[in-house]
Design a protein around this motif. Sequence first.
Motif, PDB file in Angstrom:
ATOM      1  N   ALA A  33       4.787  -6.252 -10.780  1.00 12.87           N
ATOM      2  CA  ALA A  33       5.127  -7.637 -10.471  1.00 12.87           C
ATOM      3  C   ALA A  33       4.054  -8.282  -9.607  1.00 12.87           C
ATOM      4  CB  ALA A  33       6.477  -7.701  -9.764  1.00 12.87           C
ATOM      5  N   VAL A  34       3.478  -7.514  -8.700  1.00 11.21           N
ATOM      6  CA  VAL A  34       2.390  -8.043  -7.869  1.00 11.21           C
ATOM      7  C   VAL A  34       1.190  -8.401  -8.743  1.00 11.21           C
ATOM      8  CG1 VAL A  34       0.728  -7.454  -6.074  1.00 11.21           C
ATOM      9  CG2 VAL A  34       3.130  -6.885  -5.769  1.00 11.21           C
ATOM     10  N   ALA A  52      14.818   8.366  -8.952  1.00 14.35           N
ATOM     11  CA  ALA A  52      15.517   7.096  -9.137  1.00 14.35           C
ATOM     12  C   ALA A  52      14.690   5.907  -8.652  1.00 14.35           C
ATOM     13  CB  ALA A  52      16.856   7.136  -8.397  1.00 14.35           C
ATOM     14  N   VAL A  53      13.943   6.116  -7.577  1.00 13.44           N
ATOM     15  CA  VAL A  53      13.203   5.016  -6.963  1.00 13.44           C
ATOM     16  C   VAL A  53      11.884   4.738  -7.677  1.00 13.44           C
ATOM     17  CG1 VAL A  53      11.920   4.381  -4.860  1.00 13.44           C
ATOM     18  CG2 VAL A  53      14.253   5.262  -4.686  1.00 13.44           C
ATOM     19  N   ARG A 105       0.838  -1.209   0.000  1.00 12.21           N
ATOM     20  CA  ARG A 105       0.000   0.000   0.000  1.00 12.21           C
ATOM     21  C   ARG A 105       0.867   1.251   0.000  1.00 12.21           C
ATOM     22  NH1 ARG A 105      -3.353  -0.530   5.243  1.00 12.21           N
ATOM     23  NH2 ARG A 105      -1.271  -1.206   5.898  1.00 12.21           N
ATOM     24  N   HIS A 106       1.968   1.202   0.727  1.00  8.40           N
ATOM     25  CA  HIS A 106       2.840   2.376   0.786  1.00  8.40           C
ATOM     26  C   HIS A 106       3.461   2.645  -0.583  1.00  8.40           C
ATOM     27  CE1 HIS A 106       3.427   1.543   5.387  1.00  8.40           C
ATOM     28  NE2 HIS A 106       2.199   1.907   5.071  1.00  8.40           N
ATOM     29  N   LEU A 107       3.811   1.592  -1.310  1.00 14.58           N
ATOM     30  CA  LEU A 107       4.334   1.776  -2.663  1.00 14.58           C
ATOM     31  C   LEU A 107       3.276   2.406  -3.561  1.00 14.58           C
ATOM     32  CD1 LEU A 107       6.400  -0.260  -1.444  1.00 14.58           C
ATOM     33  CD2 LEU A 107       6.537  -1.306  -3.715  1.00 14.58           C
ATOM     34  N   ALA A 108       2.044   1.904  -3.447  1.00 11.96           N
ATOM     35  CA  ALA A 108       0.961   2.449  -4.262  1.00 11.96           C
ATOM     36  C   ALA A 108       0.695   3.915  -3.909  1.00 11.96           C
ATOM     37  CB  ALA A 108      -0.307   1.619  -4.075  1.00 11.96           C
ATOM     38  N   ARG A 138       7.112   1.258  -9.422  1.00 11.01           N
ATOM     39  CA  ARG A 138       6.139   0.841 -10.446  1.00 11.01           C
ATOM     40  C   ARG A 138       6.365  -0.620 -10.833  1.00 11.01           C
ATOM     41  NH1 ARG A 138       3.551   5.391 -12.176  1.00 11.01           N
ATOM     42  NH2 ARG A 138       4.755   7.345 -12.261  1.00 11.01           N
ATOM     43  N   ALA A 139       7.624  -0.988 -10.996  1.00 13.09           N
ATOM     44  CA  ALA A 139       7.935  -2.371 -11.375  1.00 13.09           C
ATOM     45  C   ALA A 139       7.471  -3.347 -10.297  1.00 13.09           C
ATOM     46  CB  ALA A 139       9.433  -2.513 -11.628  1.00 13.09           C
TER      47      ALA A 139
END
Length: 296
Positions: free
Chosen positions: A74-75, A63-64, A4-7, A69-70
């Motif tokens: 992948a999920v 950079a991150v 969720r934090h990535l999203a 996104r990748a």
Amino acid sequence: MDMRHLAYAVAVADERSFTRAARRVFAVQSSVSAGVAALERELGAVLFDRDARGVRLTMAGEAVLPELRAALDAVDRARIAADPEGGLRGRVRVGVFSNLGWLDLPALVGAFHERHPLVEVEVRPSPTGSTGLAEDVLRGRLDIALFGLPATSVSGLIVRRLTTSPFAAVLPEGHPLADRPAVALAELAAERFVDTPAGFGNRSTLDAAFATRGLARVVSVEVADIGSLPDYVAAGLGIAVLPEISFAPRTGTAVLPLSDGVVWELNAVTRQQPSPATVAFADLLPSSGATPGDLT
């Protein structure tokens, strides 16, 4: 890492706003802010600069972001692999031109939604045409975009050829050349032109064709809606040279083939590892040929 934090971080990067990001991910703003802060602590880097002017990615954030996104893509792939019969989920952001009648975009998006109702589709134009759309795909702001420039003019993206179209001259009725069977660029160079702004694929292709012939021209009217340019010709504001598939003939104009053989390419571009939803959308696009990295 909490996915969720990535999203949340990707949504903030796309929207340039914690408030808009929260609406997009259906969360309260405090949860998005806390999630991004937790991700920054885990990564040991600040991803966003926040001040009165808004939200911007830091160098570390730039950079991150592709890796975030990748990871999310992948999920999605893992979910599909675990349940191949389940419905495709995710989101696909599509960059488009305005008023491109050759591609029935509403019907295409409708067909995609019918096949994949759990995928959210966003359709966005770019005020800077093909160059802006390609940049948005490169930076992850779009997943797939139309691209009206040759495949050789872009690097770092997968390019899929959709179609090609010869250019034609659009002249006012009564123009001295209007009764000719065809016309050459050299015969038009002294005219006033109406055209799309710099950065649009058709404009860049035509500018290059003039330059290779040692010719210059004056564009006196710039309009982002390519399909409306013949209306400006009919109004006596200049002539146009446009891809044949980009417009319909208008009363008060004459359309002549261009004898120089200048051809416009319409492509679709995506990043090197498109998400499953992006690939599914690309599968619905027409194709007249592709580079070795064809999406389908």
